[in-house]
Design an enzyme around this catalytic site. Sequence first.
Site, PDB file in Angstrom:
ATOM      1  N   PRO A 172     -54.694  13.103  15.189  1.00  0.00           N
ATOM      2  CA  PRO A 172     -55.590  13.473  14.096  1.00  0.00           C
ATOM      3  C   PRO A 172     -55.724  14.988  13.954  1.00  0.00           C
ATOM      4  O   PRO A 172     -55.072  15.750  14.675  1.00  0.00           O
ATOM      5  CB  PRO A 172     -56.906  12.855  14.522  1.00  0.00           C
ATOM      6  CG  PRO A 172     -56.908  13.000  16.006  1.00  0.00           C
ATOM      7  CD  PRO A 172     -55.471  12.890  16.442  1.00  0.00           C
ATOM      8  N   LYS A 197     -46.275  12.986  15.429  1.00  0.00           N
ATOM      9  CA  LYS A 197     -46.681  13.173  14.026  1.00  0.00           C
ATOM     10  C   LYS A 197     -48.080  13.756  13.960  1.00  0.00           C
ATOM     11  O   LYS A 197     -49.070  13.067  14.196  1.00  0.00           O
ATOM     12  CB  LYS A 197     -46.654  11.870  13.234  1.00  0.00           C
ATOM     13  CG  LYS A 197     -46.698  12.210  11.735  1.00  0.00           C
ATOM     14  CD  LYS A 197     -47.213  11.112  10.841  1.00  0.00           C
ATOM     15  CE  LYS A 197     -48.697  11.102  10.660  1.00  0.00           C
ATOM     16  NZ  LYS A 197     -49.259  12.285   9.969  1.00  0.00           N
ATOM     17  N   GLU A 272     -57.149   5.378  20.530  1.00  0.00           N
ATOM     18  CA  GLU A 272     -58.394   6.111  20.789  1.00  0.00           C
ATOM     19  C   GLU A 272     -59.027   6.334  19.430  1.00  0.00           C
ATOM     20  O   GLU A 272     -58.518   7.101  18.625  1.00  0.00           O
ATOM     21  CB  GLU A 272     -58.070   7.417  21.518  1.00  0.00           C
ATOM     22  CG  GLU A 272     -59.256   7.981  22.259  1.00  0.00           C
ATOM     23  CD  GLU A 272     -59.951   9.052  21.474  1.00  0.00           C
ATOM     24  OE1 GLU A 272     -60.872   8.681  20.696  1.00  0.00           O
ATOM     25  OE2 GLU A 272     -59.589  10.214  21.614  1.00  0.00           O
ATOM     26  N   CYS A 306     -64.821  12.753  18.044  1.00  0.00           N
ATOM     27  CA  CYS A 306     -64.960  11.304  18.206  1.00  0.00           C
ATOM     28  C   CYS A 306     -66.123  10.946  19.121  1.00  0.00           C
ATOM     29  O   CYS A 306     -66.727   9.891  18.961  1.00  0.00           O
ATOM     30  CB  CYS A 306     -63.660  10.692  18.701  1.00  0.00           C
ATOM     31  SG  CYS A 306     -62.991  11.507  20.142  1.00  0.00           S
ATOM     32  N   GLU A 403     -69.325   5.962  11.280  1.00  0.00           N
ATOM     33  CA  GLU A 403     -68.926   7.282  11.775  1.00  0.00           C
ATOM     34  C   GLU A 403     -68.860   8.235  10.582  1.00  0.00           C
ATOM     35  O   GLU A 403     -68.096   8.013   9.653  1.00  0.00           O
ATOM     36  CB  GLU A 403     -67.566   7.189  12.465  1.00  0.00           C
ATOM     37  CG  GLU A 403     -67.136   8.506  13.062  1.00  0.00           C
ATOM     38  CD  GLU A 403     -65.865   8.396  13.907  1.00  0.00           C
ATOM     39  OE1 GLU A 403     -64.851   7.923  13.395  1.00  0.00           O
ATOM     40  OE2 GLU A 403     -65.913   8.813  15.078  1.00  0.00           O
TER      41      GLU A 403
HETATM   42  P1  NAI Z   1     -56.768   8.682   9.884  1.00  0.00           P
HETATM   43  O1  NAI Z   1     -57.007   7.688  10.955  1.00  0.00           O
HETATM   44  O2  NAI Z   1     -56.271   8.205   8.564  1.00  0.00           O
HETATM   45  O3  NAI Z   1     -55.723   9.802  10.403  1.00  0.00           O
HETATM   46  C1  NAI Z   1     -55.334  10.009  11.725  1.00  0.00           C
HETATM   47  C2  NAI Z   1     -53.809  10.055  11.828  1.00  0.00           C
HETATM   48  O4  NAI Z   1     -53.281   8.793  11.438  1.00  0.00           O
HETATM   49  C3  NAI Z   1     -53.128  11.075  10.905  1.00  0.00           C
HETATM   50  O5  NAI Z   1     -52.026  11.634  11.571  1.00  0.00           O
HETATM   51  C4  NAI Z   1     -52.677  10.225   9.745  1.00  0.00           C
HETATM   52  O6  NAI Z   1     -51.581  10.777   9.049  1.00  0.00           O
HETATM   53  C5  NAI Z   1     -52.283   8.947  10.455  1.00  0.00           C
HETATM   54  N1  NAI Z   1     -52.263   7.748   9.610  1.00  0.00           N
HETATM   55  C6  NAI Z   1     -53.022   7.469   8.518  1.00  0.00           C
HETATM   56  N2  NAI Z   1     -52.687   6.260   8.007  1.00  0.00           N
HETATM   57  C7  NAI Z   1     -51.705   5.765   8.787  1.00  0.00           C
HETATM   58  C8  NAI Z   1     -50.952   4.557   8.788  1.00  0.00           C
HETATM   59  N3  NAI Z   1     -51.136   3.599   7.860  1.00  0.00           N
HETATM   60  N4  NAI Z   1     -50.023   4.364   9.758  1.00  0.00           N
HETATM   61  C9  NAI Z   1     -49.831   5.294  10.705  1.00  0.00           C
HETATM   62  N5  NAI Z   1     -50.492   6.463  10.746  1.00  0.00           N
HETATM   63  C10 NAI Z   1     -51.431   6.705   9.806  1.00  0.00           C
HETATM   64  O7  NAI Z   1     -58.093   9.496   9.686  1.00  0.00           O
HETATM   65  P2  NAI Z   1     -58.615  10.248   8.362  1.00  0.00           P
HETATM   66  O8  NAI Z   1     -58.382   9.377   7.169  1.00  0.00           O
HETATM   67  O9  NAI Z   1     -58.051  11.600   8.320  1.00  0.00           O
HETATM   68  O10 NAI Z   1     -60.167  10.350   8.663  1.00  0.00           O
HETATM   69  C11 NAI Z   1     -61.042   9.280   8.311  1.00  0.00           C
HETATM   70  C12 NAI Z   1     -62.093   9.053   9.363  1.00  0.00           C
HETATM   71  O11 NAI Z   1     -61.468   8.671  10.579  1.00  0.00           O
HETATM   72  C13 NAI Z   1     -62.913  10.267   9.734  1.00  0.00           C
HETATM   73  O12 NAI Z   1     -63.977  10.468   8.849  1.00  0.00           O
HETATM   74  C14 NAI Z   1     -63.392   9.874  11.102  1.00  0.00           C
HETATM   75  O13 NAI Z   1     -64.493   9.013  10.982  1.00  0.00           O
HETATM   76  C15 NAI Z   1     -62.234   9.092  11.679  1.00  0.00           C
HETATM   77  N6  NAI Z   1     -61.400   9.924  12.575  1.00  0.00           N
HETATM   78  C16 NAI Z   1     -61.566   9.788  13.934  1.00  0.00           C
HETATM   79  C17 NAI Z   1     -60.868  10.599  14.804  1.00  0.00           C
HETATM   80  C18 NAI Z   1     -61.037  10.503  16.278  1.00  0.00           C
HETATM   81  O14 NAI Z   1     -60.849  11.478  16.971  1.00  0.00           O
HETATM   82  N7  NAI Z   1     -61.322   9.345  16.820  1.00  0.00           N
HETATM   83  C19 NAI Z   1     -59.971  11.652  14.311  1.00  0.00           C
HETATM   84  C20 NAI Z   1     -59.809  11.667  12.867  1.00  0.00           C
HETATM   85  C21 NAI Z   1     -60.532  10.844  12.053  1.00  0.00           C
END
Ligand code: NAI
Length: 499
Positions: A172, A197, A272, A306, A403
Amino acid sequence: MATTQAASEKITSVTAIPAFIKDSPKKLLIGGKWVSAKSGKTFESINPATEAVICQVAEGDKADVDEAVKAARKAYETGKWSAMGPHERGRLLLKIADLIEKYADELALLESLDNGKPVVQAKNIDVRGAAAQFRYFAGWPTKIYGETNPSDPSIFSYTLREPMGVCGLIVPWNFPLLMAVQKTAPALACGNTMILKPAEQTPLTALRFGEILLEAGVPEGVVNVITGFGPGAGSSIAEHPDIDKVSFTGSTEVGKLILQASAGNLKRVSLELGGKSPNIVLPDADMDAAVNTAVNGVFFNSGQVCVAGTRIFVQRDQYEGFVERLTQASRKMTIGDPLSPDTRLGPLVSKEQFDRVNNYLEIGKKEGARVTIGGEKVSGKGYFVKPTVFADVDNKMKIAREEIFGPVAAAIPFKDENDAILQGNDTTYGLAAAVWTRDVSRAHRVARALKAGTVWVNNYGSSDVAMPFGGYKQSGFGREGGRHVIDLFTQIKSVYVKL
Ligand code: NAI
Ligand code: MG
């Protein structure tokens, strides 16, 4: 990812734009070479403090992931990494740590420009943390043992702990370099090859990290870096029939998609995911420490953490006074230019997060929570959100259940210890929790009762690369860190030898 506030240290040159950015568009790292996306497409990386374009980045998709997997498979099967002696592999990981430190100022500046986090924090937490990860995991190649079994005399049986093979590492944007390293370092220590990635919001430090790996002498094809979007680059990794394992950090929503996509070839998966962590202040706590730490626990990295302590539980008869102190302490969270050494909070990472968090501010007000500070949309350039405290929050409200991933605290009253535990555990998540008390028995009792992968007692956000980290419930599964992550990046073979 947990966080520790380190002593601040000046960055030598925050004004010099790294040559790295001028060399745009940035390319993909496949098989040791920097190449454009096959489609020729690029996307913009944006500075969230100014909304200006930093540079163009190659938009990798399925075709590029296929090439990267071929390169990683070739590197794996030829054994140029997995069969390298463990001492030599360890030395190489130490060299990577040295190079991360050598380029610390540049990496911190790139991270700050791309993510919006204060450059001082980027250096002291993200970049230093990344070097520490490589130092720690450099010790592991020489310590990944198998077992001998006390077999029947006619047979000698033993186990080998071998790499998983080709790993997909999807990370992320909240701690871009640190998250990339947290997965790459153990994956390398165990002898795997990989496709990394980074998030589309923050691709830059992963690309600079790719250069550092080549400079350190990591053989070509061992680490490939594919920048691009979730649907496209990310989903192609999750679905790929020739990837053996996926390690993901991000939203619970995408975690579920990855798990589904992994079924095709039964990839090993570790996730995670999100959290809505309770920070429970029992009435006998050191209130000064509890207030000041709670503020950092929820607002650090503008709440894009997180493990953020977003639900602050306070006993009813102390509630008003605590909320007042929390509000006062929140005023000290200076928000502004990430390149200024005095800034504590930068902007959120993207317009999408800015809109999402502002929407939650409206939801909280509609639900009847009381804003004691912040709570209003900031106008002007940059995705800034003021630290916000919601009081009179009920644990059933949306702002207490979902969240938010922004600088938004929910202060919730409780009746007694048992009620605090019940409410604290009443969440679909289970990443972290904290309890504040001066009573040692009570501290351990509550720590046991909390359903979370990490529990802090009288502190918030401490972390140690040697400690396991991961979630209960919908915060995911698998433990990164320490010897436990070695389990995630290795598999066990049993060998029987007839004597
Ligand atoms: P996301 O989960 O979409 O993005 C995280 C990673 O997953 C990025 O590299 C993204 O390109 C990838 N990704 C997205 N869709 C995918 C798919 N279908 N298949 C494989 N990889 C994919 O998170 P986003 O949309 O940027 O943020 C949304 C919410 O997620 C945030 O508001 C937060 O609540 C949560 N989040 C939690 C994190 C943590 O550290 N646990 C980090 C980032 C976001
Ligand atoms: Mg998403």
